[in-house]
Write a protein that holds these residues in place. Structure first.
Motif, PDB file in Angstrom:
ATOM      1  N   GLU A   1       0.810  -1.217   0.000  1.00 13.91           N
ATOM      2  CA  GLU A   1       0.000   0.000   0.000  1.00 13.91           C
ATOM      3  C   GLU A   1       0.847   1.272   0.000  1.00 13.91           C
ATOM      4  N   ARG A   2       2.144   1.154   0.259  1.00 11.44           N
ATOM      5  CA  ARG A   2       3.020   2.326   0.327  1.00 11.44           C
ATOM      6  C   ARG A   2       3.138   2.980  -1.044  1.00 11.44           C
ATOM      7  N   VAL A   3       2.983   4.287  -1.083  1.00 15.41           N
ATOM      8  CA  VAL A   3       3.104   5.035  -2.334  1.00 15.41           C
ATOM      9  C   VAL A   3       4.587   5.126  -2.692  1.00 15.41           C
ATOM     10  N   ARG A   4       4.900   4.741  -3.908  1.00 17.32           N
ATOM     11  CA  ARG A   4       6.280   4.708  -4.384  1.00 17.32           C
ATOM     12  C   ARG A   4       6.480   5.792  -5.452  1.00 17.32           C
ATOM     13  N   PRO A   5       7.698   6.331  -5.559  1.00 10.60           N
ATOM     14  CA  PRO A   5       7.960   7.316  -6.613  1.00 10.60           C
ATOM     15  C   PRO A   5       7.912   6.653  -7.993  1.00 10.60           C
ATOM     16  N   SER A   6       7.582   7.440  -8.986  1.00  5.71           N
ATOM     17  CA  SER A   6       7.423   6.906 -10.344  1.00  5.71           C
ATOM     18  C   SER A   6       8.739   6.385 -10.921  1.00  5.71           C
ATOM     19  N   TRP A   7       9.863   6.902 -10.466  1.00  8.00           N
ATOM     20  CA  TRP A   7      11.158   6.488 -11.012  1.00  8.00           C
ATOM     21  C   TRP A   7      11.697   5.212 -10.376  1.00  8.00           C
ATOM     22  N   GLN A   8      11.028   4.693  -9.368  1.00  7.48           N
ATOM     23  CA  GLN A   8      11.513   3.491  -8.695  1.00  7.48           C
ATOM     24  C   GLN A   8      11.446   2.285  -9.634  1.00  7.48           C
ATOM     25  N   PRO A   9      12.524   1.521  -9.715  1.00  3.71           N
ATOM     26  CA  PRO A   9      12.527   0.328 -10.574  1.00  3.71           C
ATOM     27  C   PRO A   9      11.475  -0.685 -10.114  1.00  3.71           C
ATOM     28  N   PRO A  10      11.054  -1.569 -10.996  1.00  7.44           N
ATOM     29  CA  PRO A  10      10.066  -2.589 -10.607  1.00  7.44           C
ATOM     30  C   PRO A  10      10.621  -3.525  -9.540  1.00  7.44           C
ATOM     31  N   GLY A  11       9.730  -4.120  -8.773  1.00  6.16           N
ATOM     32  CA  GLY A  11      10.116  -4.957  -7.641  1.00  6.16           C
ATOM     33  C   GLY A  11      11.075  -6.080  -7.983  1.00  6.16           C
ATOM     34  N   PHE A  12      10.880  -6.721  -9.148  1.00 12.14           N
ATOM     35  CA  PHE A  12      11.747  -7.858  -9.493  1.00 12.14           C
ATOM     36  C   PHE A  12      13.203  -7.442  -9.677  1.00 12.14           C
ATOM     37  N   ALA A  13      13.444  -6.156  -9.961  1.00  9.49           N
ATOM     38  CA  ALA A  13      14.811  -5.683 -10.195  1.00  9.49           C
ATOM     39  C   ALA A  13      15.635  -5.663  -8.917  1.00  9.49           C
ATOM     40  N   PHE A  14      14.981  -5.515  -7.770  1.00  9.25           N
ATOM     41  CA  PHE A  14      15.718  -5.376  -6.516  1.00  9.25           C
ATOM     42  C   PHE A  14      16.567  -6.602  -6.198  1.00  9.25           C
ATOM     43  N   GLY A  15      16.030  -7.787  -6.371  1.00 12.11           N
ATOM     44  CA  GLY A  15      16.803  -8.998  -6.105  1.00 12.11           C
ATOM     45  C   GLY A  15      18.026  -9.107  -6.997  1.00 12.11           C
ATOM     46  N   ILE A  16      17.849  -8.795  -8.252  1.00 11.70           N
ATOM     47  CA  ILE A  16      18.955  -8.851  -9.216  1.00 11.70           C
ATOM     48  C   ILE A  16      20.016  -7.815  -8.863  1.00 11.70           C
ATOM     49  N   ILE A  17      19.571  -6.597  -8.596  1.00 13.91           N
ATOM     50  CA  ILE A  17      20.501  -5.508  -8.328  1.00 13.91           C
ATOM     51  C   ILE A  17      21.241  -5.731  -7.007  1.00 13.91           C
ATOM     52  N   TRP A  18      20.521  -6.103  -5.946  1.00  8.73           N
ATOM     53  CA  TRP A  18      21.180  -6.301  -4.658  1.00  8.73           C
ATOM     54  C   TRP A  18      22.118  -7.508  -4.687  1.00  8.73           C
ATOM     55  N   SER A  19      21.791  -8.527  -5.463  1.00  7.97           N
ATOM     56  CA  SER A  19      22.714  -9.664  -5.609  1.00  7.97           C
ATOM     57  C   SER A  19      23.998  -9.214  -6.297  1.00  7.97           C
ATOM     58  N   THR A  20      23.852  -8.393  -7.314  1.00 12.62           N
ATOM     59  CA  THR A  20      25.021  -7.865  -8.025  1.00 12.62           C
ATOM     60  C   THR A  20      25.852  -6.990  -7.098  1.00 12.62           C
ATOM     61  N   ILE A  21      25.178  -6.139  -6.322  1.00  9.69           N
ATOM     62  CA  ILE A  21      25.903  -5.283  -5.375  1.00  9.69           C
ATOM     63  C   ILE A  21      26.634  -6.139  -4.344  1.00  9.69           C
ATOM     64  N   GLY A  22      26.020  -7.230  -3.901  1.00  5.70           N
ATOM     65  CA  GLY A  22      26.684  -8.133  -2.968  1.00  5.70           C
ATOM     66  C   GLY A  22      27.974  -8.703  -3.551  1.00  5.70           C
ATOM     67  N   LEU A  23      27.926  -9.090  -4.819  1.00  8.93           N
ATOM     68  CA  LEU A  23      29.136  -9.593  -5.486  1.00  8.93           C
ATOM     69  C   LEU A  23      30.191  -8.502  -5.627  1.00  8.93           C
ATOM     70  N   LEU A  24      29.753  -7.283  -5.946  1.00  5.81           N
ATOM     71  CA  LEU A  24      30.694  -6.171  -6.063  1.00  5.81           C
ATOM     72  C   LEU A  24      31.321  -5.839  -4.707  1.00  5.81           C
ATOM     73  N   ARG A  25      30.527  -5.915  -3.650  1.00  5.68           N
ATOM     74  CA  ARG A  25      31.069  -5.685  -2.299  1.00  5.68           C
ATOM     75  C   ARG A  25      32.141  -6.722  -1.977  1.00  5.68           C
ATOM     76  N   ALA A  26      31.819  -7.982  -2.223  1.00  2.00           N
ATOM     77  CA  ALA A  26      32.772  -9.049  -1.926  1.00  2.00           C
ATOM     78  C   ALA A  26      34.050  -8.891  -2.744  1.00  2.00           C
ATOM     79  N   THR A  27      33.888  -8.573  -4.017  1.00  2.00           N
ATOM     80  CA  THR A  27      35.052  -8.401  -4.895  1.00  2.00           C
ATOM     81  C   THR A  27      35.915  -7.232  -4.439  1.00  2.00           C
ATOM     82  N   SER A  28      35.282  -6.113  -4.144  1.00  2.00           N
ATOM     83  CA  SER A  28      36.061  -4.940  -3.727  1.00  2.00           C
ATOM     84  C   SER A  28      36.716  -5.157  -2.369  1.00  2.00           C
ATOM     85  N   CYS A  29      36.034  -5.874  -1.469  1.00  2.00           N
ATOM     86  CA  CYS A  29      36.651  -6.183  -0.164  1.00  2.00           C
ATOM     87  C   CYS A  29      37.867  -7.089  -0.341  1.00  2.00           C
TER      88      CYS A  29
END
Length: 124
Positions: free
Chosen positions: A16-44
């Motif tokens: 029910e939370r109102v989201r901004p129009s520029w927010q990516p679709p929900g399915f993108a979050f899992g993909i993006i956060w998984s990628t960020i997790g890999l980038l974090r591990a690699t950079s560490c």
């Protein structure tokens, strides 16, 4: 197993939370956060290979950032304190993310560029 009432209520509130129009679709979050997790591990790993220890400014910076981010998740998603959540995100999560990028970049430029998408993603 019986569904947890708190989880069901949290899901309803999030839908029910109102989201901004520029927010990516929900399915993108899992993909993006998984990628960020890999980038974090690699950079560490790059930082560890550069300094040879985990007791250094870049690791303390990312540790602080992850703690602030977890606090934001609890305040925003579990507690629903949206007003405080906005302050915490802008002054805590964003500043700590850019501090991580700076710490990584000053220690190892490649690691800084590798972790950069994390800070960029948080601005969306």
């Amino acid at each position: 197993a019986r569904p947890d009432a708190n989880t069901a209520m949290e899901k309803r509130v999030m839908k029910e939370r109102v989201r901004p129009s520029w927010q990516p679709p929900g399915f993108a979050f899992g993909i993006i956060w998984s990628t960020i997790g890999l980038l974090r591990a690699t950079s560490c790993l790059m930082i560890y290979q550069t300094v040879g220890t985990t007791m250094c400014w870049p690791f303390l910076a990312i540790l602080a950032h992850l703690c602030i981010g977890d606090t934001w998740n609890a305040v925003n998603n579990a507690d629903g304190q949206l007003g405080f959540s906005v302050l915490l995100v802008w002054f805590g999560v964003h500043i700590s993310a850019w501090n991580v990028v700076k710490a990584f970049y000053l220690t190892n430029q490649s690691a800084g560029f590798t972790i950069l998408p994390m800070a960029c993603w948080l601005t969306i």
